[in-house]
Write an enzyme that holds these catalytic residues in place. Structure first.
Site, PDB file in Angstrom:
ATOM      1  N   CYS A  48       0.798  -1.235   0.000  1.00  0.00           N
ATOM      2  CA  CYS A  48       0.000   0.000   0.000  1.00  0.00           C
ATOM      3  C   CYS A  48       0.826   1.279   0.000  1.00  0.00           C
ATOM      4  O   CYS A  48       0.577   2.195  -0.786  1.00  0.00           O
ATOM      5  CB  CYS A  48      -0.920   0.034   1.221  1.00  0.00           C
ATOM      6  SG  CYS A  48      -1.647  -1.530   1.695  1.00  0.00           S
ATOM      7  N   LYS A  51       3.142   1.762  -3.069  1.00  0.00           N
ATOM      8  CA  LYS A  51       2.234   1.869  -4.215  1.00  0.00           C
ATOM      9  C   LYS A  51       1.639   3.256  -4.323  1.00  0.00           C
ATOM     10  O   LYS A  51       1.622   3.874  -5.390  1.00  0.00           O
ATOM     11  CB  LYS A  51       1.151   0.800  -4.071  1.00  0.00           C
ATOM     12  CG  LYS A  51       0.095   0.749  -5.184  1.00  0.00           C
ATOM     13  CD  LYS A  51      -1.096   1.613  -4.891  1.00  0.00           C
ATOM     14  CE  LYS A  51      -1.807   1.282  -3.604  1.00  0.00           C
ATOM     15  NZ  LYS A  51      -2.536   0.013  -3.629  1.00  0.00           N
ATOM     16  N   TYR A 180      -7.171  -5.178  -8.552  1.00  0.00           N
ATOM     17  CA  TYR A 180      -6.732  -3.819  -8.247  1.00  0.00           C
ATOM     18  C   TYR A 180      -5.224  -3.659  -8.372  1.00  0.00           C
ATOM     19  O   TYR A 180      -4.743  -2.591  -8.780  1.00  0.00           O
ATOM     20  CB  TYR A 180      -7.231  -3.382  -6.863  1.00  0.00           C
ATOM     21  CG  TYR A 180      -6.522  -4.001  -5.689  1.00  0.00           C
ATOM     22  CD1 TYR A 180      -5.452  -3.364  -5.083  1.00  0.00           C
ATOM     23  CD2 TYR A 180      -6.922  -5.226  -5.169  1.00  0.00           C
ATOM     24  CE1 TYR A 180      -4.790  -3.919  -4.000  1.00  0.00           C
ATOM     25  CE2 TYR A 180      -6.276  -5.793  -4.091  1.00  0.00           C
ATOM     26  CZ  TYR A 180      -5.215  -5.143  -3.513  1.00  0.00           C
ATOM     27  OH  TYR A 180      -4.560  -5.699  -2.446  1.00  0.00           O
ATOM     28  N   GLU A 184      -3.825  -0.888 -10.864  1.00  0.00           N
ATOM     29  CA  GLU A 184      -3.049   0.218 -10.302  1.00  0.00           C
ATOM     30  C   GLU A 184      -1.668   0.306 -10.941  1.00  0.00           C
ATOM     31  O   GLU A 184      -1.207   1.407 -11.297  1.00  0.00           O
ATOM     32  CB  GLU A 184      -2.925   0.041  -8.790  1.00  0.00           C
ATOM     33  CG  GLU A 184      -4.237   0.314  -8.062  1.00  0.00           C
ATOM     34  CD  GLU A 184      -4.185  -0.021  -6.580  1.00  0.00           C
ATOM     35  OE1 GLU A 184      -5.035   0.481  -5.830  1.00  0.00           O
ATOM     36  OE2 GLU A 184      -3.283  -0.790  -6.164  1.00  0.00           O
ATOM     37  N   HIS A 439     -20.859  23.335  -1.541  1.00  0.00           N
ATOM     38  CA  HIS A 439     -20.719  23.787  -2.927  1.00  0.00           C
ATOM     39  C   HIS A 439     -19.584  24.806  -3.050  1.00  0.00           C
ATOM     40  O   HIS A 439     -19.402  25.639  -2.161  1.00  0.00           O
ATOM     41  CB  HIS A 439     -22.038  24.426  -3.375  1.00  0.00           C
ATOM     42  CG  HIS A 439     -22.027  24.896  -4.790  1.00  0.00           C
ATOM     43  ND1 HIS A 439     -22.127  24.030  -5.860  1.00  0.00           N
ATOM     44  CD2 HIS A 439     -21.896  26.142  -5.309  1.00  0.00           C
ATOM     45  CE1 HIS A 439     -22.079  24.727  -6.984  1.00  0.00           C
ATOM     46  NE2 HIS A 439     -21.943  26.024  -6.677  1.00  0.00           N
ATOM     47  N   GLU A 444     -20.896  16.900  -3.593  1.00  0.00           N
ATOM     48  CA  GLU A 444     -22.259  17.360  -3.361  1.00  0.00           C
ATOM     49  C   GLU A 444     -23.274  16.557  -4.173  1.00  0.00           C
ATOM     50  O   GLU A 444     -24.457  16.487  -3.819  1.00  0.00           O
ATOM     51  CB  GLU A 444     -22.392  18.853  -3.672  1.00  0.00           C
ATOM     52  CG  GLU A 444     -22.237  19.223  -5.122  1.00  0.00           C
ATOM     53  CD  GLU A 444     -22.304  20.740  -5.327  1.00  0.00           C
ATOM     54  OE1 GLU A 444     -23.406  21.301  -5.147  1.00  0.00           O
ATOM     55  OE2 GLU A 444     -21.263  21.346  -5.636  1.00  0.00           O
TER      56      GLU A 444
END
Length: 463
Positions: A48, A51, A180, A184, A439, A444
């Protein structure tokens, strides 16, 4: 009462093993943690953390391009692969030191050696050719890349472990896999200027994720210049006289590249641990079989993390470690909770997801409401980048509970972490609707999609 050398002996110095050892030692338990390679395990040393650092490195070319739309003139950039490797190594060495410091600071013992089981209470310290005894033994040895030994020429391939420390950056690479890790690394290498091809035997990449995310990410990756071959596998890999590789793929095509990478899954690290000496039961893939409390069939031997092949994520291993301590040392039996786990794929754009995909939800719920929004994020409006973002909520049409939230786009992983809280709490779409938007943000959209895009009834989409 039998006197043991330790209350707890942990085999494996990764995130799960270190957490269990450190917390137990802080309680005053006599604890030793043995690690044969480097403390920090897969996540810190070869997973992790490095990476994510390489993901950051690979994003700069696009950021340099985007800067022009905001008035910046960026000189022609150059990249130094060896500098990145050196800086990465310095950072993971720092983190490794913190892991060891945490154990020592709690008065736990650090053992730099491979450790194997002699029997249910005895462990051999291989580097010192001696044995010790422990009341409880915790196995947290993690996993490793599947070597695909059946593939002719697999010895000419690299894996994720080696990809971080290549002597030089290849000019071209082909990666086998659709999970993944494969996705990745395909994005990392492409971002660093490497001609990249991804091959996968399935019908679409990222098999366990929501199909909308999978398709849009696939399209975006191809638009960036990554070649993706589906329904394809390696038939053999050959090393040429010039050091390059010929990767023979389904259909007869031969890809000549500098490196071939295999990312076709991971397998548990249980070989030659002496598990049979203690009578520990294993599954078909070599994983250690545990009950709901991470206990093996041997009452004083436990296992957590990737070696159990439950959920292969670092936070899960840490959570299992904490539950183990509660169960074994605090007289508070605690089951690890593996339901509704938020996760991220650090592709480009990245994915953040929590809860059920649309397809999985349709198998369990008769009536679904699907809320979906695809748009170009504000950060791309001046840069001119056409890359789109996707937001999707999967809602139970009967109870209005939000079952799944899925995001493709900038900072998707960060959003998924926060979305994990309302989904874990079982909040409804009405709760989302009552939440005021911030916003202008991309997030949102998650609280302003008031009408369903479509319905799913008994597994069939209804417009």
């Amino acid at each position: 009462m039998t006197a043991y050398d330790y209350d707890l002996f942990v085999i494996g110095g990764g995130s799960g093993g270190v957490r269990a050892g450190r917390v137990a030692a802080a309680m005053g338990k006599r604890v030793a943690v043995a690690e044969e390679f480097r403390f920090g395990g897969t996540c810190v040393i070869r997973g992790c953390v490095p990476k994510k650092l390489y993901v950051y490195a690979s994003q700069f070319p696009e950021q340099f391009e985007d800067a022009a739309g905001y008035g910046w003139t960026v000189p022609e950039a150059s990249f130094d692969w060896r500098k990145l490797v050196e800086n990465k190594e310095r950072e993971i060495t720092r983190l490794e030191g913190l892991y060891q410091k945490g154990i020592a600071g709690a008065n736990g013992e650090i053992i730099q050696s491979r450790a194997t089981l002699v029997d249910k209470h005895t462990v051999r310290i291989e580097a010192e050719n001696r044995t010790v005894t422990a009341n409880h033994i915790l196995i947290a040895t993690g996993g490793r890349p599947n070597p695909h030994a059946a593939l002719p020429g697999h010895e000419h391939c690299i894996f994720s472990d080696q990809a971080f420390d290549l002597p030089e950056l290849p000019k071209s690479i082909v990666i086998s896999g659709g999970g993944y890790i494969a996705v990745e690394f395909a994005n990392i290498f492409h971002g660093l200027g490497v001609e990249t091809t991804l091959i996968y035997r399935g019908k679409e990449i990222l098999g366990r994720f929501d199909m909308d995310l999978r398709r849009m990410l696939h399209e975006t990756m191809e638009q960036k210049g990554i070649r993706i071959l589906l329904h394809s596998v390696f038939e053999k890999v050959e090393k040429r006289a010039d050091g390059r590789r010929d990767a023979h793929v389904t259909g007869g095509e031969v890809l000549t590249v500098d490196q071939v990478m295999l990312a076709i899954g991971r397998i548990p690290n249980t070989e030659n641990l002496g598990l049979e000496n203690a009578g520990v039961e294993m599954g078909k893939s070599g994983e250690i079989i545990v009950d709901d409390y991470s206990r093996t069939n041997v009452d004083n031997i436990w296992a957590i993390g990737d070696v159990t092949n439950r959920v292969q994520l670092t936070p899960v291993a840490i959570h299992e470690a904490m539950c183990f301590v509660e169960t074994a040392f605090k007289d508070n039996p605690t089951r690890p909770d593996h339901d509704c786990i938020a996760t991220a794929v650090f592709s480009q754009p990245e994915i953040g997801t929590v809860g059920l995909s649309e397809d999985d939800a349709a198998k369990r719920f008769a009536n679904l409401e699907i809320y979906r929004a695809a748009f170009r994020p504000m950060r791309h409006t001046l840069s001119g980048r056409q890359e789109k973002m996707l937001m999707k909520l999967v809602v139970d049409g009967d109870t209005r509970r939000v079952l799944g939230a899925h995001i493709l786009g900038p900072d998707a992983g960060e959003m998924a972490q926060l979305l994990g809280i309302p989904l874990k709490a079982g909040l409804t779409k009405d709760d989302f609707d009552r939440t005021m938007a911030v916003h202008p943000t991309a997030a949102e959209e998650l609280v302003t999609m008031y009408k369903p895009t479509y319905l799913v009834k008994n597994g069939r989409r209804v417009e």
